[in-house]
Design a protein around this motif. Structure first.
Motif, PDB file in Angstrom:
ATOM      1  N   HIS A  13      47.605  47.823  27.832  1.00  0.00           N
ATOM      2  CA  HIS A  13      47.270  48.783  28.887  1.00  0.00           C
ATOM      3  C   HIS A  13      46.702  50.050  28.256  1.00  0.00           C
ATOM      4  O   HIS A  13      47.403  51.053  28.085  1.00  0.00           O
ATOM      5  CB  HIS A  13      48.514  49.108  29.713  1.00  0.00           C
ATOM      6  N   PRO A  14      45.432  50.026  27.911  1.00  0.00           N
ATOM      7  CA  PRO A  14      44.827  51.148  27.185  1.00  0.00           C
ATOM      8  C   PRO A  14      44.766  52.451  27.970  1.00  0.00           C
ATOM      9  O   PRO A  14      44.570  53.514  27.362  1.00  0.00           O
ATOM     10  CB  PRO A  14      43.424  50.628  26.852  1.00  0.00           C
ATOM     11  N   ALA A  15      44.931  52.406  29.295  1.00  0.00           N
ATOM     12  CA  ALA A  15      44.854  53.628  30.096  1.00  0.00           C
ATOM     13  C   ALA A  15      46.226  54.289  30.281  1.00  0.00           C
ATOM     14  O   ALA A  15      46.342  55.282  30.989  1.00  0.00           O
ATOM     15  CB  ALA A  15      44.241  53.330  31.467  1.00  0.00           C
ATOM     16  N   VAL A  16      47.253  53.716  29.661  1.00  0.00           N
ATOM     17  CA  VAL A  16      48.612  54.252  29.801  1.00  0.00           C
ATOM     18  C   VAL A  16      49.014  54.957  28.512  1.00  0.00           C
ATOM     19  O   VAL A  16      48.674  54.517  27.414  1.00  0.00           O
ATOM     20  CB  VAL A  16      49.626  53.121  30.105  1.00  0.00           C
ATOM     21  N   ARG A  17      49.741  56.067  28.661  1.00  0.00           N
ATOM     22  CA  ARG A  17      50.359  56.710  27.510  1.00  0.00           C
ATOM     23  C   ARG A  17      51.872  56.773  27.758  1.00  0.00           C
ATOM     24  O   ARG A  17      52.322  56.850  28.900  1.00  0.00           O
ATOM     25  CB  ARG A  17      49.801  58.111  27.248  1.00  0.00           C
ATOM     26  N   LEU A  18      52.641  56.709  26.673  1.00  0.00           N
ATOM     27  CA  LEU A  18      54.096  56.709  26.763  1.00  0.00           C
ATOM     28  C   LEU A  18      54.672  57.974  26.126  1.00  0.00           C
ATOM     29  O   LEU A  18      54.197  58.408  25.069  1.00  0.00           O
ATOM     30  CB  LEU A  18      54.687  55.480  26.058  1.00  0.00           C
ATOM     31  N   GLU A  19      55.681  58.525  26.765  1.00  0.00           N
ATOM     32  CA  GLU A  19      56.487  59.585  26.169  1.00  0.00           C
ATOM     33  C   GLU A  19      57.919  59.049  26.086  1.00  0.00           C
ATOM     34  O   GLU A  19      58.562  58.843  27.120  1.00  0.00           O
ATOM     35  CB  GLU A  19      56.447  60.858  27.010  1.00  0.00           C
ATOM     36  N   VAL A  20      58.398  58.798  24.879  1.00  0.00           N
ATOM     37  CA  VAL A  20      59.700  58.172  24.683  1.00  0.00           C
ATOM     38  C   VAL A  20      60.659  59.175  24.053  1.00  0.00           C
ATOM     39  O   VAL A  20      60.380  59.725  22.983  1.00  0.00           O
ATOM     40  CB  VAL A  20      59.592  56.917  23.788  1.00  0.00           C
ATOM     41  N   GLN A  21      61.768  59.390  24.735  1.00  0.00           N
ATOM     42  CA  GLN A  21      62.837  60.249  24.207  1.00  0.00           C
ATOM     43  C   GLN A  21      63.935  59.339  23.672  1.00  0.00           C
ATOM     44  O   GLN A  21      64.549  58.581  24.421  1.00  0.00           O
ATOM     45  CB  GLN A  21      63.387  61.152  25.304  1.00  0.00           C
ATOM     46  N   VAL A  22      64.176  59.385  22.377  1.00  0.00           N
ATOM     47  CA  VAL A  22      65.193  58.556  21.742  1.00  0.00           C
ATOM     48  C   VAL A  22      66.480  59.373  21.651  1.00  0.00           C
ATOM     49  O   VAL A  22      66.559  60.341  20.891  1.00  0.00           O
ATOM     50  CB  VAL A  22      64.737  58.077  20.356  1.00  0.00           C
TER      51      VAL A  22
ATOM     52  N   SER B  80      65.651  49.303  16.611  1.00  0.00           N
ATOM     53  CA  SER B  80      65.742  47.876  16.290  1.00  0.00           C
ATOM     54  C   SER B  80      64.819  47.000  17.128  1.00  0.00           C
ATOM     55  O   SER B  80      64.398  45.941  16.676  1.00  0.00           O
ATOM     56  CB  SER B  80      67.190  47.385  16.467  1.00  0.00           C
ATOM     57  N   VAL B  81      64.534  47.425  18.364  1.00  0.00           N
ATOM     58  CA  VAL B  81      63.796  46.556  19.278  1.00  0.00           C
ATOM     59  C   VAL B  81      62.577  47.247  19.890  1.00  0.00           C
ATOM     60  O   VAL B  81      61.449  46.782  19.753  1.00  0.00           O
ATOM     61  CB  VAL B  81      64.724  46.053  20.412  1.00  0.00           C
ATOM     62  N   LEU B  82      62.812  48.352  20.566  1.00  0.00           N
ATOM     63  CA  LEU B  82      61.738  48.958  21.354  1.00  0.00           C
ATOM     64  C   LEU B  82      60.575  49.425  20.484  1.00  0.00           C
ATOM     65  O   LEU B  82      59.411  49.315  20.885  1.00  0.00           O
ATOM     66  CB  LEU B  82      62.285  50.131  22.175  1.00  0.00           C
ATOM     67  N   GLY B  83      60.888  49.938  19.302  1.00  0.00           N
ATOM     68  CA  GLY B  83      59.818  50.422  18.435  1.00  0.00           C
ATOM     69  C   GLY B  83      58.784  49.362  18.112  1.00  0.00           C
ATOM     70  O   GLY B  83      57.588  49.671  17.978  1.00  0.00           O
ATOM     71  N   ASP B  84      59.210  48.111  18.000  1.00  0.00           N
ATOM     72  CA  ASP B  84      58.267  47.019  17.723  1.00  0.00           C
ATOM     73  C   ASP B  84      57.457  46.634  18.957  1.00  0.00           C
ATOM     74  O   ASP B  84      56.341  46.114  18.836  1.00  0.00           O
ATOM     75  CB  ASP B  84      59.027  45.783  17.226  1.00  0.00           C
ATOM     76  N   LEU B  85      58.036  46.860  20.146  1.00  0.00           N
ATOM     77  CA  LEU B  85      57.385  46.393  21.371  1.00  0.00           C
ATOM     78  C   LEU B  85      56.369  47.385  21.937  1.00  0.00           C
ATOM     79  O   LEU B  85      55.409  46.979  22.600  1.00  0.00           O
ATOM     80  CB  LEU B  85      58.450  46.109  22.442  1.00  0.00           C
ATOM     81  N   LEU B  86      56.575  48.666  21.713  1.00  0.00           N
ATOM     82  CA  LEU B  86      55.710  49.672  22.338  1.00  0.00           C
ATOM     83  C   LEU B  86      54.237  49.506  21.979  1.00  0.00           C
ATOM     84  O   LEU B  86      53.375  49.606  22.865  1.00  0.00           O
ATOM     85  CB  LEU B  86      56.195  51.072  21.982  1.00  0.00           C
ATOM     86  N   PRO B  87      53.887  49.239  20.707  1.00  0.00           N
ATOM     87  CA  PRO B  87      52.461  49.035  20.408  1.00  0.00           C
ATOM     88  C   PRO B  87      51.866  47.857  21.177  1.00  0.00           C
ATOM     89  O   PRO B  87      50.689  47.900  21.564  1.00  0.00           O
ATOM     90  CB  PRO B  87      52.454  48.780  18.891  1.00  0.00           C
ATOM     91  N   GLN B  88      52.654  46.804  21.392  1.00  0.00           N
ATOM     92  CA  GLN B  88      52.154  45.657  22.158  1.00  0.00           C
ATOM     93  C   GLN B  88      51.829  46.061  23.591  1.00  0.00           C
ATOM     94  O   GLN B  88      50.795  45.675  24.141  1.00  0.00           O
ATOM     95  CB  GLN B  88      53.194  44.538  22.170  1.00  0.00           C
TER      96      GLN B  88
END
Length: 301
Positions: free
Chosen positions: A118-127, A105-113
């Motif tokens: 921060h183009p040098a960062v990558r995210l690993e998200v465990q839902v 509902s929330v985080l999925g919309d925010l992660l691309p922003q």
């Protein structure tokens, strides 16, 4: 004027239980440390340490003074971390866990922003709705939504807001069963719930003037996933309680109607937990700062 370094030296001596151990940790001769602490005591006009040939202990005023010295050291470290944060571009991998509903509902919309900033960062998200221990499982940030943060006492907690839980139903259901005016009216309506031991579900509600009521009902549909319940509510199967950040768009669009707004379960505290403020990688710190900026408006602080 007091030399602030002497306060830090005193803290090291007190925490390490002696001048020799503190001297090794600081790279300073034991004799110099002893002289500096003695000078500190002379300036303060009190004895901070009880010294014998075999042991060293804090006086009562020494114990109180130590807390202030520790706070000073932490503030100095925080100031240094702030400078390092500005100097260091966030980069690397940030490992995050997030409950299913908050992610969808929330985080999925925010992660691309965040990633665009921060183009040098990558995210690993465990839902997952499983309670994850960041220290034991190598996670940088664990997002949680709970009524209390007491079970996170061993971790650092960053509060991000409070999510209210709203009672909603579709216009189709209300046309079929009428709109409830009191809690008692809910007994004649079809309901949904996440659990119902032996076919019965209960919910503690807070109302006007701090009143509390325990509502008991027999739901027509039980599912341990809020998205399933949301779809059922939209279809008119039954009314249910949903987090505001999940159902407000449907309420605004008229697909759901909020009912009995004076009664609701206690709000859920949306928060992030992580192992320590000290030594946070710039990428992790930037992600926490981003959540602090963006999440509160989404979860209705």
């Amino acid at each position: 004027m007091l030399d602030l370094n002497d306060m830090l030296y005193f803290a090291e001596v007190a925490e390490r239980g002696g001048f020799a151990a503190a001297g090794r940790a600081l790279g300073i001769p034991k004799s110099r440390l002893s002289r500096r602490v003695a000078e500190l005591e002379a300036q303060l006009g009190v004895r901070l340490l009880q010294r014998t040939t075999r042991s060293l202990s804090l006086t009562e005023v020494g114990q109180a003074y130590l807390r202030h010295c520790q706070a000073l050291r932490e503030a100095a470290q925080a100031a240094q971390d702030t400078v390092e944060q500005v100097r260091s571009e966030p980069r690397g991998t940030v490992r995050v866990t997030c409950p299913v509903t908050l992610a969808q509902s929330v985080l999925g919309d925010l992660l691309p922003q965040y990633l665009a900033r921060h183009p040098a960062v990558r995210l690993e998200v465990q839902v997952s709705n499983r309670a994850v221990n960041p220290v034991e499982e190598g996670v940088d940030v664990a997002l949680r939504v709970r009524n209390s943060v007491d079970d996170s006492a061993s971790l650092v907690v960053k509060r991000l807001g409070e999510g209210r839980v709203l009672l909603v139903a579709s216009p189709a259901q209300l046309a079929r069963q009428g709109q409830p005016q009191t809690l008692q009216d809910l007994a004649r309506m079809d309901t949904l719930a996440m659990s119902a031991p032996e076919g019965r579900s209960s919910l503690c509600l807070q109302g006007p003037g701090g009143r509390q009521e325990t509502l008991q009902f027999s739901p027509r549909l039980v599912a341990d996933d809020l998205l399933v319940l949301q779809h059922a509510a939209l279809a008119g199967t039954g009314l249910c309680w949903l987090p505001d950040y999940m159902c407000l768009p449907d309420i605004t669009a008229g697909r759901l109607v909020r009912l009995l707004p004076d009664w609701a379960p206690p709000p859920g505290i949306v928060h992030a937990v992580f192992a320590s403020r000290r030594g946070l990688a710039p990428a992790v710190r930037s992600f926490l700062d981003f959540l602090g900026e963006e999440l509160p408006a989404r979860v209705r602080v």
